[in-house]
Design a protein around this motif. Sequence first.
Motif: not given
Length: 125
Positions: A69-72, A77-81, A103-109
């Motif tokens: 939630e904090a990273a989103s 828009g998840a530019p790093r993904l 840095r901003t996304r979980s392993l699952g994402q």
Amino acid sequence: MDTMYQRGKIQEESLYYEHKKCDGSLTLVGVSTFLPEEHGGDIVIEIELIRSTEGEKGQQIVNVAAFVEAASAATPGAPRLVALQATARERRNVFASLREAVRTRSLGQISQALYDVGGRYRRNK
């Protein structure tokens, strides 16, 4: 790589090696040969398994949800993904993109983003 030839050969050789270890035809120093004089048979070591409690599991789920939630909120828009997926599609080295994504996304994402590009691995039977 696309035909999975290398992976198949690795699996075959691994299975062959394991069979030789189990039937004793493969000499392993300290396991099947050159044992210490006082060695009286199989060495059995009891290992205590440590399992998470339900409270610890629940807390970790809450922690991951808060991180997501904090990273989103910080980077919508998840530019790093998207950059990671583009790198994978172009078959380039994903290490740098992966370092940015964690840095901003979980392993699952991250796993789901890579599954979307290349699919999931299914073991040959």
